[in-house]
Motif scaffolding. Structure first.
Motif, short mmCIF file in Angstrom:
data_model
loop_
_atom_site.label_atom_id
_atom_site.label_comp_id
_atom_site.label_asym_id
_atom_site.label_seq_id
_atom_site.Cartn_x
_atom_site.Cartn_y
_atom_site.Cartn_z
N LEU A 92 63.34 15.26 47.86
CA LEU A 92 63.71 16.64 47.52
C LEU A 92 62.76 17.23 46.47
O LEU A 92 62.36 18.39 46.57
N GLU A 93 62.37 16.44 45.49
CA GLU A 93 61.46 16.93 44.45
C GLU A 93 60.07 17.21 45.03
O GLU A 93 59.45 18.22 44.71
N ARG A 94 59.57 16.34 45.93
CA ARG A 94 58.27 16.58 46.57
C ARG A 94 58.29 17.89 47.35
O ARG A 94 57.35 18.66 47.31
N MET A 95 59.38 18.12 48.06
CA MET A 95 59.47 19.36 48.85
C MET A 95 59.52 20.57 47.94
O MET A 95 58.91 21.60 48.24
N ARG A 96 60.26 20.48 46.83
CA ARG A 96 60.31 21.62 45.90
C ARG A 96 58.91 21.95 45.39
O ARG A 96 58.51 23.11 45.35
N ARG A 97 58.15 20.92 44.99
CA ARG A 97 56.78 21.15 44.49
C ARG A 97 55.92 21.75 45.60
O ARG A 97 55.15 22.68 45.37
N ARG A 98 56.05 21.22 46.80
CA ARG A 98 55.25 21.71 47.93
C ARG A 98 55.57 23.18 48.21
O ARG A 98 54.68 24.00 48.39
N PHE A 99 56.85 23.52 48.21
CA PHE A 99 57.25 24.90 48.51
C PHE A 99 56.84 25.85 47.39
O PHE A 99 56.49 26.99 47.64
N ARG A 100 56.89 25.38 46.14
CA ARG A 100 56.43 26.23 45.03
C ARG A 100 54.94 26.52 45.18
O ARG A 100 54.49 27.63 44.95
N SER A 101 54.16 25.50 45.56
CA SER A 101 52.72 25.71 45.73
C SER A 101 52.45 26.65 46.90
O SER A 101 51.52 27.44 46.86
N LEU A 102 53.27 26.59 47.95
CA LEU A 102 53.10 27.50 49.09
C LEU A 102 53.42 28.94 48.66
O LEU A 102 52.79 29.88 49.14
N ALA A 103 54.39 29.10 47.79
CA ALA A 103 54.78 30.44 47.33
C ALA A 103 53.67 31.07 46.50
O ALA A 103 53.54 32.29 46.48
N LEU A 104 52.89 30.24 45.81
CA LEU A 104 51.82 30.77 44.97
C LEU A 104 50.58 31.17 45.78
O LEU A 104 49.76 31.96 45.32
N THR A 162 58.42 16.35 56.74
CA THR A 162 58.50 15.21 57.66
C THR A 162 59.91 15.18 58.26
O THR A 162 60.83 15.80 57.71
N PRO A 163 60.10 14.46 59.37
CA PRO A 163 61.44 14.37 59.96
C PRO A 163 62.49 13.82 58.98
O PRO A 163 63.61 14.32 58.94
N LYS A 164 62.11 12.84 58.16
CA LYS A 164 63.07 12.26 57.21
C LYS A 164 63.42 13.29 56.13
O LYS A 164 64.56 13.40 55.71
N GLU A 165 62.41 14.07 55.70
CA GLU A 165 62.67 15.12 54.71
C GLU A 165 63.61 16.18 55.27
O GLU A 165 64.51 16.65 54.58
N LYS A 166 63.40 16.55 56.54
CA LYS A 166 64.28 17.53 57.17
C LYS A 166 65.72 17.02 57.20
O LYS A 166 66.65 17.76 56.89
N GLU A 167 65.86 15.76 57.56
CA GLU A 167 67.20 15.16 57.62
C GLU A 167 67.87 15.21 56.25
O GLU A 167 69.04 15.59 56.13
N VAL A 168 67.12 14.86 55.22
CA VAL A 168 67.66 14.86 53.86
C VAL A 168 68.05 16.28 53.45
O VAL A 168 69.13 16.51 52.88
N VAL A 169 67.20 17.25 53.72
CA VAL A 169 67.48 18.64 53.34
C VAL A 169 68.72 19.16 54.06
O VAL A 169 69.60 19.78 53.45
N TYR A 170 68.82 18.93 55.37
CA TYR A 170 69.96 19.43 56.11
C TYR A 170 71.26 18.80 55.62
O TYR A 170 72.28 19.47 55.51
N MET A 171 71.20 17.51 55.30
CA MET A 171 72.41 16.84 54.81
C MET A 171 72.79 17.36 53.42
O MET A 171 73.96 17.57 53.12
#
Length: 178
Positions: free
Chosen positions: A165-177, A131-140
Motif C-alpha cells: 500500500l505504501e509503494r502504491m501511494r508513493r507511485r501515485f503521488r509521483s504520477l500526480a506530480l 501488479t495483480p497482488k497490489e490490485k487484490e490488496v487495494v480492493y480488499m
C-alpha cells in the motif's frame, strides 16, 4: 489485542471482585448489555491479566486501565461492523412497485452516471500501474478488510500488505506530480 490466556486463580478472583466495572462501562456508554457484553468483557479480562502481570501498572488505578481496554474493544467492534463487507446492500423485491418509483430511481442513477464513469476511468488508469497482488490488496482494503485479514487471505505478511500500500501511494503521488 494479544490473545488471552486462561486466567490464574488470582486473576479470576480479582476479575470477579471488580466485575462491576463492566456493568458501569456498558451503562455509562449507553450500550445494550445483551449486544455488547461479549465485546467489552474481553477488554476487561485483558486488563485484568495485564494489570496483575505488569508491576509498572500498579501506579495506575485498575479502573483506568480496564476502561481503556474495554473502550478499545468497543471501538474495534464498531469499526468492524461499519466495513462494507459486513454491510452488503440488501433490498426487498415488491411486485407492486409503481412505474413512478422505478423512474425516480432511474433518474437518480442517470444523474450520477458521469461522475461514476469518470471515477472508473481514473481507477482503470491507476490500476494499470499496479501488479495483480497490489490490485487484490487495494480492493480488499477498500472493501473494509483489516491488514491482518488481507495478509491471511493473500498469504502474505502484515508488513507485506503495508509495504504494498505504501509503494502504491508513493507511485501515485509521483504520477500526480507529472
Amino acid at each position: 489485542m494479544k490473545r488471552l490466556q486462561e486466567l490464574t486463580e488470582e486473576q479470576r478472583i480479582f476479575a470477579e471482585k471488580n466485575h462491576a466495572l463492566v456493568e458501569c462501562f456498558l451503562r455509562k456508554n449507553g450500550l445494550d448489555r445483551a449486544e455488547f457484553y461479549d465485546v467489552v468483557i474481553f477488554g476487561y479480562l485483558a486488563a485484568v491479566q495485564e494489570y496483575l502481570e505488569k508491576p509498572e501498572l500498579s501506579g495506575y488505578r485498575f479502573s483506568s486501565i480496564a476502561w481503556v481496554k474495554m473502550k478499545d474493544c468497543m471501538l474495534r467492534e464498531f469499526h468492524a461492523q461499519s466495513r462494507p463487507k459486513r454491510k452488503a446492500f440488501t433490498g426487498v423485491y415488491h411486485e407492486e412497485y409503481s412505474c413512478e418509483v422505478w423512474s425516480r430511481q432511474e433518474v437518480s442513477q442517470i444523474d450520477s452516471l458521469p461522475e461514476e464513469v469518470d471515477n472508473r476511468q481514473r481507477i482503470r488508469h491507476l490500476s494499470s500501474y499496479m501488479t495483480p497482488k497490489e490490485k487484490e490488496v487495494v480492493y480488499m482494503r477498500a472493501a473494509g478488510y483489516s491488514y491482518r485479514e488481507i495478509a491471511d487471505l493473500c498469504h502474505i505478511t502484515i508488513r507485506g500488505v503495508s509495504a504494498r500500500l505504501e509503494r502504491m501511494r508513493r507511485r501515485f503521488r509521483s504520477l500526480a506530480l507529472v
